[in-house]
Design a protein around this motif. Sequence first.
Motif, PDB file in Angstrom:
ATOM      1  N   ILE A 374      -2.978   4.847   3.662  1.00 54.00           N
ATOM      2  CA  ILE A 374      -3.667   4.395   4.874  1.00 54.00           C
ATOM      3  C   ILE A 374      -2.673   4.052   5.980  1.00 54.00           C
ATOM      4  N   TYR A 375      -1.351   4.173   5.680  1.00 58.83           N
ATOM      5  CA  TYR A 375      -0.354   3.786   6.691  1.00 58.83           C
ATOM      6  C   TYR A 375      -0.433   4.620   7.976  1.00 58.83           C
ATOM      7  N   PRO A 376      -0.816   5.926   7.952  1.00 59.06           N
ATOM      8  CA  PRO A 376      -0.945   6.623   9.240  1.00 59.06           C
ATOM      9  C   PRO A 376      -2.014   6.017  10.143  1.00 59.06           C
ATOM     10  N   ILE A 377      -3.113   5.521   9.540  1.00 61.24           N
ATOM     11  CA  ILE A 377      -4.156   4.890  10.342  1.00 61.24           C
ATOM     12  C   ILE A 377      -3.652   3.576  10.926  1.00 61.24           C
ATOM     13  N   VAL A 378      -2.920   2.801  10.114  1.00 62.22           N
ATOM     14  CA  VAL A 378      -2.336   1.553  10.622  1.00 62.22           C
ATOM     15  C   VAL A 378      -1.349   1.843  11.748  1.00 62.22           C
ATOM     16  N   LEU A 379      -0.542   2.885  11.575  1.00 61.23           N
ATOM     17  CA  LEU A 379       0.406   3.264  12.620  1.00 61.23           C
ATOM     18  C   LEU A 379      -0.308   3.681  13.891  1.00 61.23           C
ATOM     19  N   LEU A 380      -1.414   4.413  13.749  1.00 62.10           N
ATOM     20  CA  LEU A 380      -2.183   4.840  14.917  1.00 62.10           C
ATOM     21  C   LEU A 380      -2.755   3.639  15.661  1.00 62.10           C
ATOM     22  N   SER A 425       1.932  -2.844   1.280  1.00 62.03           N
ATOM     23  CA  SER A 425       3.021  -1.857   1.361  1.00 62.03           C
ATOM     24  C   SER A 425       2.772  -0.857   2.481  1.00 62.03           C
ATOM     25  N   ALA A 426       1.519  -0.404   2.637  1.00 63.15           N
ATOM     26  CA  ALA A 426       1.194   0.544   3.711  1.00 63.15           C
ATOM     27  C   ALA A 426       1.398  -0.093   5.086  1.00 63.15           C
ATOM     28  N   ILE A 427       0.993  -1.350   5.241  1.00 62.92           N
ATOM     29  CA  ILE A 427       1.155  -2.032   6.533  1.00 62.92           C
ATOM     30  C   ILE A 427       2.636  -2.211   6.860  1.00 62.92           C
ATOM     31  N   ALA A 428       3.424  -2.622   5.864  1.00 62.21           N
ATOM     32  CA  ALA A 428       4.865  -2.793   6.098  1.00 62.21           C
ATOM     33  C   ALA A 428       5.520  -1.469   6.460  1.00 62.21           C
ATOM     34  N   PHE A 429       5.092  -0.380   5.808  1.00 63.87           N
ATOM     35  CA  PHE A 429       5.675   0.925   6.133  1.00 63.87           C
ATOM     36  C   PHE A 429       5.292   1.376   7.547  1.00 63.87           C
ATOM     37  N   ALA A 430       4.071   1.085   7.971  1.00 62.13           N
ATOM     38  CA  ALA A 430       3.670   1.419   9.340  1.00 62.13           C
ATOM     39  C   ALA A 430       4.486   0.625  10.350  1.00 62.13           C
ATOM     40  N   LEU A 431       4.783  -0.645  10.054  1.00 60.50           N
ATOM     41  CA  LEU A 431       5.640  -1.437  10.939  1.00 60.50           C
ATOM     42  C   LEU A 431       7.047  -0.831  11.005  1.00 60.50           C
ATOM     43  N   HIS A 432       7.536  -0.364   9.875  1.00 60.74           N
ATOM     44  CA  HIS A 432       8.852   0.293   9.878  1.00 60.74           C
ATOM     45  C   HIS A 432       8.862   1.515  10.793  1.00 60.74           C
ATOM     46  N   LEU A 433       7.792   2.313  10.743  1.00 62.09           N
ATOM     47  CA  LEU A 433       7.734   3.497  11.594  1.00 62.09           C
ATOM     48  C   LEU A 433       7.663   3.115  13.076  1.00 62.09           C
ATOM     49  N   MET A 434       7.047   1.983  13.389  1.00 65.37           N
ATOM     50  CA  MET A 434       7.037   1.505  14.772  1.00 65.37           C
ATOM     51  C   MET A 434       8.453   1.184  15.243  1.00 65.37           C
TER      52      MET A 434
END
Length: 559
Positions: A374-380, A425-434
């Motif tokens: 779900i990390y791409p949705i969080v990143l979006l 884990s997905a939320i933390a990974f999306a923050l990393h991509l930011m």
Amino acid sequence: MGQLDNQPDNAENREQQAAADLLQSMTESIEGIETLRHSLMTQFTQEIERLQQEKAQLTEEIKTLHDQRQQHLTQQPELASEIAPALANQLQDLLSQRLKQLAQSSETLSLEQTVGNHQQTIQEVVASLDNTLRITFRTLQQDLNSYQSSISQQLSQMYSLQEQGSVILETLVNRLKAEMSPLSSTPEPRAQIPPAAPNHLTLPPPDQDGSSPPSHQGEIVTSASQSPLPVIPSTQFQRRPQKQSMGKRLVGLVLVLLSLLAIAFENVFVNIIFNATAIAGVSAPVGGFWLPTLGNALLILWSRMLVVVPMAAILSRGFYPAVWRDIQQVVRSRNWGLFGTLVCSGFSVFLSKVLLYWALGIIAPGVAVIIFFIYPIVLLLLSDRFNRWSHFIIFATVIAGFVLTTLPSGSGELSQFGVTLASGSAIAFALHLMFMQNLAKQLHPMPILLLNLAIVLIFSALGVIISFPASWGLAFAPSLGSNLIISGLVLGGVTLISYVFNTMGMKRIGAASASVLGATLPVLTALLAWILIQSPLTVSQIVGMVLVTIGVAALSIVR
């Protein structure tokens, strides 16, 4: 009656006049379009000639600098041979002066004192001359090294400028071909050319360590109006034969698929470490070395990073030779904002990896990876670009898949704590991509990769040290040391294989295609877990996995 007869004639004359005016207007419009086309062709031709002249000038300057460097290298022995006679003459003059002084002073001193003074004076002269020669040659060597280094830097800059000029020239020529084709077939006014596409978000391939080897993963691409170069589709640069291009893409697809299989195996192997399981249902149960706790997840991550960091530091020069030079420049820059972004990026990767390892010990690998995706949705949502109907549809698809995956089933209730860990884990990974979006604007991806890995190693080591108290759940005994070493070697080796294959594959197919193919990681993980440890999914989880995969792949395609 005469007036009535004249009315049709007048109407016919007016229609003929209107037709003539319309024909004249169309003729003038066509002439104007031809004039505009001729003007554009003239301007573009002049621009191409200017770029070709600049390229030729850069080539000449590179050749001149190369000749100068070769000339200076060949002049070094000649310069040394010229300096040696001068130094010899200086030594001879100095000795002559000292001998004359000694001869004058010998009249008033005894023979023994004269001999002793002569020896001491000669030793002082020889020592002074030796120091002078050493300092002179050292200074000369430093000057030569400095000049050689300066020449090398200038040559590398000139080569870089030449490559940039070639790319700019090729881009401009391809754009001219693309724009002249519609002009020559269907002439349209300039105002009807469609504007550049708006900003869009490029999703990264799902590398769970968050470090994108040489592709700007997670980077927000700006519109053509903000870019210094024209935006040209990648297909316009493919000048090789179609057969060779298809073979290259096929090899790239295979490499990216192998990279994803390596990541899937890493997830399944972590589950085996925490849970004793019969491999393929034919062997005795293996694994179950530690309980799935925070301290043990930190310990496994630390052992993995002990293998990954030094090996990645060695292999990185093969993909980007200037990686250590860039890291030194980052350290010397004292850019605290950049340092803070790097630390936040590395800590986000560290947190994402620890939570995912912990979740893999509690819930099935396939379920954990589906939730992680779900990390791409969080990143979006975090990137403030959730503004298209297609985004709403993709968001609903992924969320529906997430809900179906986490629903209770007849085979047993899913651990909500494990679901929470995978979601974190997905939320933390999306923050990393930011954070990576900001870093990619300032650094090459390879230095970012090494720095992120080093930061993960540091935080995991600190976590292991802090988690030694029993309250953190670290259950380590000396008898398990061999298992820890084997786990670190296997996880580290698989991670390096994933990095190398992912980097080589994306060079052949591009980050966009790799992103679409990377959406299949949940499917590959679930399939590998079913084959190796007999970890099946329920019907609702399979449907959820399909929905998440379709949603993430669609989000990679919609740009």
